[in-house]
Design a protein around this motif. Structure first.
Motif, PDB file in Angstrom:
ATOM      1  N   LEU A 110       0.840  -1.201   0.000  1.00  0.00           N
ATOM      2  CA  LEU A 110       0.000   0.000   0.000  1.00  0.00           C
ATOM      3  C   LEU A 110       0.871   1.246   0.000  1.00  0.00           C
ATOM      4  CD1 LEU A 110      -2.751   1.430   0.239  1.00  0.00           C
ATOM      5  CD2 LEU A 110      -2.557   1.169   2.731  1.00  0.00           C
ATOM      6  N   LEU A 111       1.917   1.240   0.807  1.00  0.00           N
ATOM      7  CA  LEU A 111       2.814   2.387   0.882  1.00  0.00           C
ATOM      8  C   LEU A 111       3.468   2.653  -0.471  1.00  0.00           C
ATOM      9  CD1 LEU A 111       3.978   4.481   2.854  1.00  0.00           C
ATOM     10  CD2 LEU A 111       5.857   2.884   3.295  1.00  0.00           C
ATOM     11  N   LEU A 112       3.891   1.601  -1.155  1.00  0.00           N
ATOM     12  CA  LEU A 112       4.504   1.751  -2.469  1.00  0.00           C
ATOM     13  C   LEU A 112       3.505   2.341  -3.459  1.00  0.00           C
ATOM     14  CD1 LEU A 112       6.850   1.276  -4.424  1.00  0.00           C
ATOM     15  CD2 LEU A 112       5.994  -1.053  -4.762  1.00  0.00           C
ATOM     16  N   ARG A 113       2.258   1.848  -3.447  1.00  0.00           N
ATOM     17  CA  ARG A 113       1.232   2.379  -4.354  1.00  0.00           C
ATOM     18  C   ARG A 113       0.988   3.863  -4.086  1.00  0.00           C
ATOM     19  NH1 ARG A 113      -2.226  -1.697  -6.542  1.00  0.00           N
ATOM     20  NH2 ARG A 113      -1.075  -3.663  -6.557  1.00  0.00           N
ATOM     21  N   ILE A 114       0.947   4.233  -2.816  1.00  0.00           N
ATOM     22  CA  ILE A 114       0.714   5.640  -2.443  1.00  0.00           C
ATOM     23  C   ILE A 114       1.840   6.519  -2.966  1.00  0.00           C
ATOM     24  CG2 ILE A 114       0.641   7.239  -0.488  1.00  0.00           C
ATOM     25  CD1 ILE A 114      -0.851   5.056   1.067  1.00  0.00           C
ATOM     26  N   HIS A 115       3.072   6.097  -2.747  1.00  0.00           N
ATOM     27  CA  HIS A 115       4.212   6.895  -3.214  1.00  0.00           C
ATOM     28  C   HIS A 115       4.181   7.044  -4.738  1.00  0.00           C
ATOM     29  CE1 HIS A 115       6.313   7.728   0.454  1.00  0.00           C
ATOM     30  NE2 HIS A 115       6.410   6.460   0.793  1.00  0.00           N
ATOM     31  N   ILE A 117       1.515   7.060  -6.693  1.00  0.00           N
ATOM     32  CA  ILE A 117       0.441   8.006  -7.039  1.00  0.00           C
ATOM     33  C   ILE A 117       0.890   9.436  -6.787  1.00  0.00           C
ATOM     34  CG2 ILE A 117      -1.852   8.827  -6.382  1.00  0.00           C
ATOM     35  CD1 ILE A 117      -2.593   5.903  -5.815  1.00  0.00           C
ATOM     36  N   LEU A 118       1.488   9.674  -5.632  1.00  0.00           N
ATOM     37  CA  LEU A 118       1.917  11.032  -5.291  1.00  0.00           C
ATOM     38  C   LEU A 118       3.013  11.513  -6.236  1.00  0.00           C
ATOM     39  CD1 LEU A 118       1.946  10.747  -1.391  1.00  0.00           C
ATOM     40  CD2 LEU A 118       0.245  11.886  -2.830  1.00  0.00           C
ATOM     41  N   LYS A 119       3.881  10.603  -6.651  1.00  0.00           N
ATOM     42  CA  LYS A 119       4.932  10.964  -7.599  1.00  0.00           C
ATOM     43  C   LYS A 119       4.330  11.357  -8.932  1.00  0.00           C
ATOM     44  CE  LYS A 119       9.287   9.293  -9.568  1.00  0.00           C
ATOM     45  NZ  LYS A 119      10.243   8.162  -9.623  1.00  0.00           N
ATOM     46  N   ARG A 120       3.309  10.612  -9.387  1.00  0.00           N
ATOM     47  CA  ARG A 120       2.643  10.957 -10.647  1.00  0.00           C
ATOM     48  C   ARG A 120       1.914  12.288 -10.522  1.00  0.00           C
ATOM     49  NH1 ARG A 120       1.012   5.408 -10.596  1.00  0.00           N
ATOM     50  NH2 ARG A 120      -1.124   6.013 -10.060  1.00  0.00           N
ATOM     51  N   GLN A 121       1.310  12.526  -9.370  1.00  0.00           N
ATOM     52  CA  GLN A 121       0.587  13.778  -9.172  1.00  0.00           C
ATOM     53  C   GLN A 121       1.531  14.967  -9.237  1.00  0.00           C
ATOM     54  OE1 GLN A 121      -2.753  12.619  -9.697  1.00  0.00           O
ATOM     55  NE2 GLN A 121      -2.952  14.506  -8.561  1.00  0.00           N
ATOM     56  N   LEU A 122       2.696  14.826  -8.634  1.00  0.00           N
ATOM     57  CA  LEU A 122       3.671  15.907  -8.652  1.00  0.00           C
ATOM     58  C   LEU A 122       4.160  16.166 -10.060  1.00  0.00           C
ATOM     59  CD1 LEU A 122       5.421  17.917  -7.060  1.00  0.00           C
ATOM     60  CD2 LEU A 122       7.108  16.096  -6.780  1.00  0.00           C
ATOM     61  N   GLY A 123       4.294  15.067 -10.848  1.00  0.00           N
ATOM     62  CA  GLY A 123       4.786  15.230 -12.212  1.00  0.00           C
ATOM     63  C   GLY A 123       3.718  15.646 -13.191  1.00  0.00           C
ATOM     64  N   ALA A 124       2.446  15.575 -12.777  1.00  0.00           N
ATOM     65  CA  ALA A 124       1.350  15.938 -13.670  1.00  0.00           C
ATOM     66  C   ALA A 124       1.129  17.433 -13.648  1.00  0.00           C
ATOM     67  CB  ALA A 124       0.073  15.218 -13.246  1.00  0.00           C
TER      68      ALA A 124
END
Length: 226
Positions: A110-115, A117-124
């Motif tokens: 779960l922690l890996l999935r969250i990181h 998602i947040l990485k994609r959000q920052l790059g979007a």
């Protein structure tokens, strides 16, 4: 604390385990066992960066909850699904689901999935102009406008400004900034961050409503007018 997360899970045992694990991983978690309680908490909806929603919830399923939230707030979703549960993944994708994970889930996964998602959000980077008080900001073009003047930002300046924009009225930890934008936290990168902060303060000096206040030993408190 770090990134703020909403967790909607009606199983008290699983909800408690996930909340405690995420908090031990430096996330700030608000846990709800009923979707309507979350929908009544307007402040929480406005000030969180990710929502983890169980698909099967009392009175309102996770997809309906996500759709309701999305009508007012842009926030990425991760759905929790029971093992063997038949779900409409197409519907979830249309609602903007960023990921699915099957229960019972390993907290590390779960922690890996969250990181991710947040990485994609920052790059979007949004391809639109955002009004920041007396200024306008186009993240895609790295441009900051004031009156008739245009300031051409560097890529890192634009990324930093976008991060702050996504954390308006919040304290952002120095360590989190360095790890998200530079990939690690060390002394020399910290000095680079201070240089970028000096530049941003100079760029926004003409609007006193905008501030980048240093919080000693923690990071920065960001204020943009609504």
């Amino acid at each position: 604390m770090g990134t703020k997360i909403l967790l909607v899970e009606d199983d008290p045992d699983l909800g408690l385990v996930l909340k405690q694990y995420l908090e031990s991983s430096d996330f700030e978690v608000k846990w709800y066992t009923h979707p309507h309680v979350l929908l009544d908490d307007t402040e929480a909806l406005q000030n969180n960066q990710l929502a983890i929603l169980d698909v099967m919830l009392p009175e309102m399923d996770g997809f309906t909850l996500a759709k309701t939230i999305r009508q007012q707030h842009e926030i990425p979703f991760l759905f929790l699904t029971a093992k063997g549960q038949s779900i409409d993944r197409i519907l979830g994708l249309k609602l903007g689901a960023d990921d699915y994970i099957t229960k019972p889930c390993e907290p590390e996964e779960l922690l890996l999935r969250i990181h991710n998602i947040l990485k994609r959000q920052l790059g979007a980077t949004p391809n639109k102009t955002v009004n920041l008080g007396a200024y306008s900001f186009n993240p895609a073009l790295y441009q900051l406008g004031f009156n008739d003047a245009v300031i051409q930002l560097t890529e890192k300046e634009a990324e930093l400004l976008l991060l702050f924009l996504n954390h308006n009225h919040q304290i952002v930890n120095r360590k989190d900034i360095l790890e998200k934008l530079w990939g690690k936290d060390d002394y020399f990168l910290g000095r680079s961050l201070d240089v970028f902060m000096t530049r941003l303060r100079k760029y926004f000096q003409h609007d006193p409503r905008i501030s980048f206040d240093s919080i000693r030993g923690i990071g920065f408190k960001i204020e943009f007018p609504e």
